[in-house]
Design a protein around this motif. Structure first.
Motif, short mmCIF file in Angstrom:
data_model
loop_
_atom_site.label_atom_id
_atom_site.label_comp_id
_atom_site.label_asym_id
_atom_site.label_seq_id
_atom_site.Cartn_x
_atom_site.Cartn_y
_atom_site.Cartn_z
N GLN A 10 0.83 -1.23 0.08
CA GLN A 10 -0.06 0.04 -0.10
C GLN A 10 0.92 1.36 -0.08
O GLN A 10 0.63 2.33 -0.65
CB GLN A 10 -1.01 0.01 1.16
CG GLN A 10 -2.04 -1.06 0.99
CD GLN A 10 -2.80 -1.23 2.40
OE1 GLN A 10 -2.28 -0.65 3.44
NE2 GLN A 10 -4.03 -1.83 2.33
N CYS A 11 1.81 1.23 0.80
CA CYS A 11 2.72 2.44 0.80
C CYS A 11 3.44 2.56 -0.71
O CYS A 11 3.52 3.91 -0.90
CB CYS A 11 3.93 2.42 1.86
SG CYS A 11 3.29 2.54 3.47
N ILE A 12 3.91 1.47 -1.17
CA ILE A 12 4.50 1.60 -2.50
C ILE A 12 3.54 2.32 -3.63
O ILE A 12 3.95 3.16 -4.08
CB ILE A 12 5.09 0.09 -2.91
CG1 ILE A 12 6.33 0.02 -2.02
CG2 ILE A 12 5.39 0.35 -4.38
CD1 ILE A 12 6.73 -1.49 -2.17
N GLU A 13 2.34 1.83 -3.55
CA GLU A 13 1.33 1.99 -4.46
C GLU A 13 1.01 3.51 -4.17
O GLU A 13 0.87 4.46 -5.10
CB GLU A 13 0.04 1.13 -4.25
CG GLU A 13 -1.25 1.60 -5.24
CD GLU A 13 -2.25 0.77 -4.85
OE1 GLU A 13 -3.30 1.00 -5.64
OE2 GLU A 13 -2.33 -0.15 -4.01
N GLN A 14 0.79 4.03 -3.20
CA GLN A 14 0.07 5.33 -2.80
C GLN A 14 1.41 6.16 -3.07
O GLN A 14 0.89 7.06 -3.74
CB GLN A 14 0.11 5.37 -1.08
CG GLN A 14 -0.48 6.83 -0.56
CD GLN A 14 -0.72 6.72 0.66
OE1 GLN A 14 0.01 6.10 1.46
NE2 GLN A 14 -1.34 8.00 1.15
N ASN A 17 1.48 6.51 -6.79
CA ASN A 17 0.14 7.52 -7.38
C ASN A 17 0.55 8.80 -7.37
O ASN A 17 0.10 9.62 -8.09
CB ASN A 17 -0.84 6.83 -6.68
CG ASN A 17 -1.31 5.43 -7.18
OD1 ASN A 17 -0.90 5.01 -8.42
ND2 ASN A 17 -2.17 4.87 -6.52
N LEU A 18 1.07 9.19 -6.31
CA LEU A 18 1.63 10.48 -5.89
C LEU A 18 2.22 11.26 -6.86
O LEU A 18 2.48 12.31 -7.07
CB LEU A 18 1.86 10.81 -4.53
CG LEU A 18 0.78 10.67 -3.30
CD1 LEU A 18 1.31 10.60 -1.94
CD2 LEU A 18 -0.42 11.72 -3.34
N ARG A 22 4.33 13.49 -11.64
CA ARG A 22 5.52 14.14 -12.08
C ARG A 22 6.64 13.06 -12.38
O ARG A 22 7.82 13.31 -12.07
CB ARG A 22 6.04 14.91 -10.83
CG ARG A 22 5.09 16.17 -10.53
CD ARG A 22 5.37 16.89 -8.97
NE ARG A 22 6.63 17.20 -9.20
CZ ARG A 22 7.36 17.83 -7.92
NH1 ARG A 22 6.45 17.61 -6.76
NH2 ARG A 22 8.42 18.05 -7.95
N ALA A 23 6.19 11.96 -12.78
CA ALA A 23 7.01 10.83 -13.17
C ALA A 23 8.34 11.40 -14.04
O ALA A 23 9.50 10.86 -13.79
CB ALA A 23 6.27 9.61 -13.74
N LEU A 56 12.91 2.30 -16.71
CA LEU A 56 12.80 2.50 -15.12
C LEU A 56 11.16 2.76 -14.80
O LEU A 56 10.55 2.29 -13.91
CB LEU A 56 13.88 3.45 -14.67
CG LEU A 56 13.82 3.74 -13.09
CD1 LEU A 56 13.98 2.54 -12.17
CD2 LEU A 56 14.91 4.81 -12.66
N LEU A 57 10.72 3.92 -15.48
CA LEU A 57 9.29 4.35 -15.46
C LEU A 57 8.47 3.12 -15.40
O LEU A 57 7.52 2.79 -14.66
CB LEU A 57 9.37 5.57 -16.20
CG LEU A 57 7.79 6.25 -15.99
CD1 LEU A 57 7.56 6.44 -14.66
CD2 LEU A 57 7.53 7.28 -16.88
N LEU A 58 8.44 2.57 -16.56
CA LEU A 58 7.70 1.54 -16.88
C LEU A 58 7.71 0.60 -16.18
O LEU A 58 6.55 -0.32 -15.53
CB LEU A 58 7.80 1.09 -18.25
CG LEU A 58 7.35 1.88 -19.44
CD1 LEU A 58 7.61 1.23 -21.02
CD2 LEU A 58 5.89 2.46 -19.33
N SER A 59 8.87 0.02 -15.51
CA SER A 59 9.14 -1.05 -14.48
C SER A 59 8.46 -0.73 -13.06
O SER A 59 7.91 -1.48 -12.60
CB SER A 59 10.85 -1.40 -14.21
OG SER A 59 11.13 -1.86 -15.62
N LEU A 60 8.66 0.63 -12.70
CA LEU A 60 8.16 1.04 -11.46
C LEU A 60 6.54 0.96 -11.46
O LEU A 60 5.75 0.40 -10.63
CB LEU A 60 8.54 2.53 -11.08
CG LEU A 60 10.03 2.76 -10.75
CD1 LEU A 60 10.13 4.33 -10.84
CD2 LEU A 60 10.51 2.07 -9.57
N VAL A 61 5.74 1.22 -12.56
CA VAL A 61 4.44 1.08 -12.66
C VAL A 61 4.22 -0.48 -12.70
O VAL A 61 3.18 -0.91 -12.01
CB VAL A 61 4.02 2.15 -14.16
CG1 VAL A 61 2.51 1.66 -14.25
CG2 VAL A 61 4.37 3.38 -13.51
#
Length: 139
Positions: A10-14, A17-18, A22-23, A56-61
């Motif tokens: 949940q912390c990772i997801e929240q 999302n925030l 600004r990704a 990196l961005l796509l992997s985080l998502v």
């Protein structure tokens, strides 16, 4: 198999999302900061960073989406975290680089989220990235 706790996910997801609005800024600042503070890291990355940044961005998502979808199944990070670590953070890097790269990313996340950032978010991302960079890739 290692699984992250529901609260960690949940912390990772929240936090992601925030950060998503600004990704691009996060990823640009990540590489700029990483290379400014650690110039010896630059040779480990491609000259043109466009694909690396996108990876990196796509992997985080992708990893957050995977964690959300597998959370109820108890499958945790199996299969996705190792690919994240080996494709976007760890490829051609030395093991001693992982903590520096991880800390740079987590510190920038905290800086960008300012008052919305909580220490538990940092712990969650550190746990996830450590797992990703220490796991063997799936066969």
């Amino acid at each position: 198999m290692y699984t992250l706790t529901t609260r960690t996910i949940q912390c990772i997801e929240q936090s992601l999302n925030l950060l998503l609005p600004r990704a691009g800024e996060l990823i640009d600042r990540y590489y700029a900061t990483l290379f400014a503070e650690n110039p010896g890291f630059r040779p480990y990355f491609p000259v043109r960073l466009n694909e690396q940044k996108e990876c990196l961005l796509l992997s985080l998502v992708a990893i957050v989406n995977h964690l959300k979808s597998k959370q109820a199944d108890g499958l945790g990070v199996a299969g996705v975290a190792p690919r994240f670590g080996t494709t976007c953070l760890a490829t051609n890097r030395l093991p001693e680089h992982y903590a520096v790269m991880r800390n740079t990313l987590v510190d920038l996340m905290a800086e960008m989220l300012e008052s919305e950032w909580r220490p538990e978010m940092a712990h969650a991302w550190i746990e996830l990235i450590d797992l990703a960079c220490s796991s063997d890739p799936p066969s």
